[in-house]
Motif scaffolding. Structure first.
Motif, mmCIF file in Angstrom:
data_model
loop_
_atom_site.group_PDB
_atom_site.id
_atom_site.type_symbol
_atom_site.label_atom_id
_atom_site.label_comp_id
_atom_site.label_asym_id
_atom_site.label_seq_id
_atom_site.Cartn_x
_atom_site.Cartn_y
_atom_site.Cartn_z
ATOM 1 N N PRO A 18 35.209 11.290 71.148
ATOM 2 C CA PRO A 18 35.893 10.035 71.503
ATOM 3 C C PRO A 18 35.274 9.389 72.743
ATOM 4 O O PRO A 18 34.846 10.074 73.667
ATOM 5 C CB PRO A 18 37.333 10.472 71.770
ATOM 6 C CG PRO A 18 37.304 11.958 71.911
ATOM 7 C CD PRO A 18 36.098 12.459 71.184
ATOM 8 N N THR A 19 35.247 8.072 72.737
ATOM 9 C CA THR A 19 34.733 7.322 73.891
ATOM 10 C C THR A 19 35.773 7.349 75.018
ATOM 11 O O THR A 19 36.938 7.707 74.804
ATOM 12 C CB THR A 19 34.489 5.855 73.497
ATOM 13 O OG1 THR A 19 35.759 5.300 73.091
ATOM 14 C CG2 THR A 19 33.492 5.731 72.351
ATOM 15 N N MET A 22 38.719 5.324 74.033
ATOM 16 C CA MET A 22 39.642 6.047 73.131
ATOM 17 C C MET A 22 40.512 7.015 73.927
ATOM 18 O O MET A 22 41.724 7.093 73.721
ATOM 19 C CB MET A 22 38.852 6.819 72.065
ATOM 20 C CG MET A 22 38.190 5.940 71.027
ATOM 21 S SD MET A 22 37.231 6.957 69.874
ATOM 22 C CE MET A 22 36.102 5.714 69.232
ATOM 23 N N ARG A 23 39.884 7.740 74.844
ATOM 24 C CA ARG A 23 40.653 8.715 75.637
ATOM 25 C C ARG A 23 41.717 7.997 76.482
ATOM 26 O O ARG A 23 42.843 8.482 76.624
ATOM 27 C CB ARG A 23 39.724 9.528 76.533
ATOM 28 C CG ARG A 23 38.865 10.532 75.763
ATOM 29 C CD ARG A 23 37.894 11.243 76.707
ATOM 30 N NE ARG A 23 36.964 12.105 75.991
ATOM 31 C CZ ARG A 23 37.180 13.391 75.698
ATOM 32 N NH1 ARG A 23 38.318 13.957 76.028
ATOM 33 N NH2 ARG A 23 36.260 14.090 75.068
ATOM 34 N N SER A 204 37.667 8.759 61.490
ATOM 35 C CA SER A 204 36.929 9.858 62.130
ATOM 36 C C SER A 204 35.506 10.009 61.611
ATOM 37 O O SER A 204 34.889 11.042 61.810
ATOM 38 C CB SER A 204 37.693 11.165 61.902
ATOM 39 O OG SER A 204 37.829 11.379 60.510
ATOM 40 N N ALA A 209 36.441 7.754 65.685
ATOM 41 C CA ALA A 209 37.652 8.332 66.283
ATOM 42 C C ALA A 209 37.640 9.854 66.106
ATOM 43 O O ALA A 209 36.967 10.371 65.219
ATOM 44 C CB ALA A 209 38.892 7.745 65.610
ATOM 45 N N ALA A 245 43.639 6.199 69.422
ATOM 46 C CA ALA A 245 42.175 6.298 69.390
ATOM 47 C C ALA A 245 41.632 5.637 68.125
ATOM 48 O O ALA A 245 40.582 4.973 68.149
ATOM 49 C CB ALA A 245 41.748 7.760 69.452
ATOM 50 N N VAL A 248 41.375 1.902 68.620
ATOM 51 C CA VAL A 248 40.189 1.522 69.412
ATOM 52 C C VAL A 248 38.943 1.589 68.524
ATOM 53 O O VAL A 248 38.077 0.696 68.564
ATOM 54 C CB VAL A 248 40.039 2.437 70.648
ATOM 55 C CG1 VAL A 248 38.730 2.148 71.383
ATOM 56 C CG2 VAL A 248 41.234 2.280 71.587
ATOM 57 N N ALA A 249 38.871 2.641 67.699
ATOM 58 C CA ALA A 249 37.716 2.794 66.805
ATOM 59 C C ALA A 249 37.635 1.623 65.825
ATOM 60 O O ALA A 249 36.564 1.054 65.596
ATOM 61 C CB ALA A 249 37.829 4.117 66.053
#
Ligand code: TLP
Length: 345
Positions: A18-19, A22-23, A204, A209, A245, A248-249
């Protein structure tokens, strides 16, 4: 952004980390109990995705396999058959889930690349009246994984699905990499999924994600899917943490074009060196498949030399190496692969 470990991992687009964004979203996520339908972050994601895809409702799931399994369980009765390509993920890579979970088997269409012509679908669906099991579902895979992320031509998908529906079959798209298909085709996502009753995609994979997929369809279908998700133990309680997350992805999906460019450059450079190993013109998304038969050395030797240089890849089928691009490998990592290939020649 490459992995901080310095390893370039091309084994799959499932391996991404995760970026920071995302975190941060995960840490800030509002949550509730999703089994009661009370997680606001999950609810918002499901509503947004349903609207984006032009369907009525959506269901967040733990994995792509779970979303496909729920779809199969919702579309079929025990004893039914599902039409799909012989190399489909739903048939080969879900540990026999369709038969173990739902008593369903497959009627396969030979296909090198995920395509199923109208004639092939007609042939597969024929003869069910007196002797053969009922066929209740047509399942596409777009993009098609083991052929190297190929995109199913939209007209074929539309025509085959229309026929399937006309004879009473449900239509599902395993769109684990739907956004790669959308990016490559340039078509609106709504158009790509319009022929299907249900579609799943993964947050994912190319979207990057850490966890999660989503199943989308009509409101009554998703209502039943929610029941089946519970049966499979897939209710996730405060799942807003991972849905945040995923959101965001999804918002960052335009980045997928960079993965396609990296894959195209890798394929072109490998095809220059080993024309029989890879078909660069066929690379339209984020995967490059390389046939051992076209390489001057055994696949295992190439994989081991890459590993020594900090580059991970693997066989996707016997004799075929797959390189997947994603947000943790970049153009410099493509150069690392090529440097290893050059060092071995
Ligand atoms: N694919 C994985 C492996 O299972 C092969 C990969 O590394 O590509 N549909 C398709 C087309 C897929 O490629 C995958 C995963 C899934 C479904 C399942 O998704 P997950 O791994 O989330 O269960």
């Amino acid at each position: 952004m490459p992995f901080t470990s310095g390893i370039a991992d091309f084994r799959s687009d499932t391996v991404t980390h995760p970026t920071e964004a995302m975190r941060a979203a995960m840490a800030a996520a509002e949550v509730g109990d999703d089994v009661y339908g009370e997680d606001p972050t999950v609810n918002a994601l499901e509503e947004e995705v349903a609207e984006l895809l032009g369907k009525e409702a959506a269901l967040f799931t733990a994995s792509g396999t779970m979303a496909n399994q729920i779809a199969i369980g919702t579309h079929t009765e025990p004893g039914d058959e599902v039409i799909c390509v012989e190399s489909a993920h739903v048939r080969n890579y879900e540990h026999g889930g369709a038969s173990a979970n739902f008593g369903v088997s497959f009627r396969t269409v030979p296909s090198p690349n995920g395509e199923m012509s109208l004639a092939a679908i007609r042939k597969a669906a024929a003869g069910v009246d007196y002797h053969l099991p009922r066929v209740s579902l047509l399942a596409w895979e777009n993009t098609h994984n083991v052929s190297g992320g190929t995109v199913v031509p939209q007209e074929m998908l539309r025509e085959g699905s229309e026929y399937a529906r006309s004879i009473g079959l449900g239509v599902h798209i395993d769109g684990a990499r739907l956004w790669n298909a959308v990016t490559a085709s340039g078509l609106p996502v709504e158009t790509v999924v319009a022929p299907a009753d249900s579609v799943m995609f993964c947050f994912s994979k190319g979207l990057g994600a850490p966890v999660g997929s989503i199943l989308v369809g009509a409101a009554d279908f998703i209502g039943e899917a929610r029941r089946i998700r519970a049966r499979l133990g897939g209710g996730m309680r405060q799942a807003g943490v991972i849905a945040a997350a995923a959101k965001v992805a999804l918002d960052g999906r335009a980045r997928i074009a960079d993965d396609h460019e990296n894959a195209r450059r890798l394929a072109t450079a490998l095809a220059d060196r080993f024309p029989a190993a890879t078909d660069a013109a066929a690379v339209k998304t984020n995967m490059v498949v390389v046939a051992e038969s076209g390489l001057p050395w055994p696949a295992e030797q190439f994989i081991a030399a890459l590993a020594d240089a900090g580059v991970r890849t693997a066989l996707i089928t016997p004799g075929v190496i797959r390189f997947c691009t994603h947000h943790n490998v970049d153009a410099g990592d493509v150069d690392r692969v090529l440097a290893v290939a050059d060092s071995l020649v």
